[in-house]
Design a protein around this motif. Sequence first.
Motif, short mmCIF file in Angstrom:
data_model
loop_
_atom_site.label_atom_id
_atom_site.label_comp_id
_atom_site.label_asym_id
_atom_site.label_seq_id
_atom_site.Cartn_x
_atom_site.Cartn_y
_atom_site.Cartn_z
N LYS A 1 0.88 -1.21 -0.09
CA LYS A 1 -0.05 0.06 -0.02
C LYS A 1 0.81 0.97 0.01
CE LYS A 1 -4.33 -1.52 2.25
NZ LYS A 1 -5.01 -1.48 3.64
N GLU A 2 1.83 1.33 0.95
CA GLU A 2 2.71 2.46 0.69
C GLU A 2 3.54 2.75 -0.62
OE1 GLU A 2 5.47 1.78 4.13
OE2 GLU A 2 3.79 2.13 5.60
N VAL A 3 3.77 1.70 -1.06
CA VAL A 3 4.58 1.71 -2.42
C VAL A 3 3.36 2.35 -3.60
CG1 VAL A 3 5.48 0.66 -4.44
CG2 VAL A 3 6.32 0.08 -2.24
N LEU A 4 2.40 1.57 -3.46
CA LEU A 4 1.09 2.16 -4.42
C LEU A 4 0.90 3.65 -4.02
CD1 LEU A 4 -0.91 -1.25 -4.62
CD2 LEU A 4 0.63 -0.06 -6.32
N GLU A 5 1.23 4.14 -3.00
CA GLU A 5 0.43 5.46 -2.56
C GLU A 5 1.69 6.50 -2.87
OE1 GLU A 5 -0.75 5.05 1.68
OE2 GLU A 5 -2.56 4.28 0.82
N GLY A 6 2.66 5.79 -3.11
CA GLY A 6 3.90 6.78 -3.43
C GLY A 6 4.79 7.08 -2.07
N LYS A 7 4.33 6.69 -0.96
CA LYS A 7 5.12 6.90 0.42
C LYS A 7 6.44 5.98 0.32
CE LYS A 7 0.79 7.42 2.77
NZ LYS A 7 0.05 7.02 3.75
N THR A 8 6.57 5.06 -0.23
CA THR A 8 7.92 4.21 -0.28
C THR A 8 8.03 3.95 -1.54
OG1 THR A 8 7.02 3.24 1.87
CG2 THR A 8 8.96 2.09 0.82
N LYS A 9 9.52 3.82 -1.95
CA LYS A 9 10.10 3.45 -3.37
C LYS A 9 10.18 1.84 -3.13
CE LYS A 9 12.48 6.55 -5.70
NZ LYS A 9 13.49 7.05 -6.41
N SER A 10 9.67 1.37 -4.23
CA SER A 10 9.92 -0.16 -4.64
C SER A 10 11.59 -0.32 -4.95
CB SER A 10 9.09 -0.63 -5.40
OG SER A 10 9.05 -0.13 -6.81
N ARG A 11 11.96 -1.32 -5.03
CA ARG A 11 13.24 -1.75 -5.76
C ARG A 11 13.16 -2.79 -6.96
NH1 ARG A 11 16.06 -5.45 -0.88
NH2 ARG A 11 14.16 -6.77 -0.57
N PRO A 12 14.12 -2.94 -7.78
CA PRO A 12 14.07 -3.76 -8.87
C PRO A 12 14.04 -5.17 -8.20
CG PRO A 12 15.55 -1.93 -9.24
CD PRO A 12 15.15 -1.73 -7.76
N ALA A 13 13.26 -6.04 -9.07
CA ALA A 13 13.38 -7.44 -8.58
C ALA A 13 14.60 -8.06 -8.65
CB ALA A 13 12.33 -8.19 -9.68
N LYS A 14 15.67 -7.75 -9.41
CA LYS A 14 16.82 -8.54 -9.66
C LYS A 14 17.59 -8.03 -8.43
CE LYS A 14 17.76 -8.48 -14.55
NZ LYS A 14 18.43 -7.84 -15.68
N GLU A 15 17.61 -6.56 -7.87
CA GLU A 15 18.07 -6.55 -6.61
C GLU A 15 17.43 -7.18 -5.55
OE1 GLU A 15 18.12 -2.51 -3.50
OE2 GLU A 15 18.26 -2.02 -5.56
#
Length: 72
Positions: free
Chosen positions: A53-67
Amino acid sequence: MAKLTLEIEDKKLKFFKDLIKHLSFVKITTSELDEDTDEQVRENIRTSVKELKEVLEGKTKSRPAKEFLKEL
């Protein structure tokens, strides 16, 4: 002292551990691969949903799947 590795069905594991813990000559060493309790699974899901939810709301950044996969 000998070591023995056993493969036991998940649904029978608790029964087997209860059975052998009463044997004085047996030492049980648990591994990190023991399964989580139901409550631990629910808590992991709650945490994951909150993070999503935090990622979708822009409150947190996601990271690349490879990482992420490199960590595993």
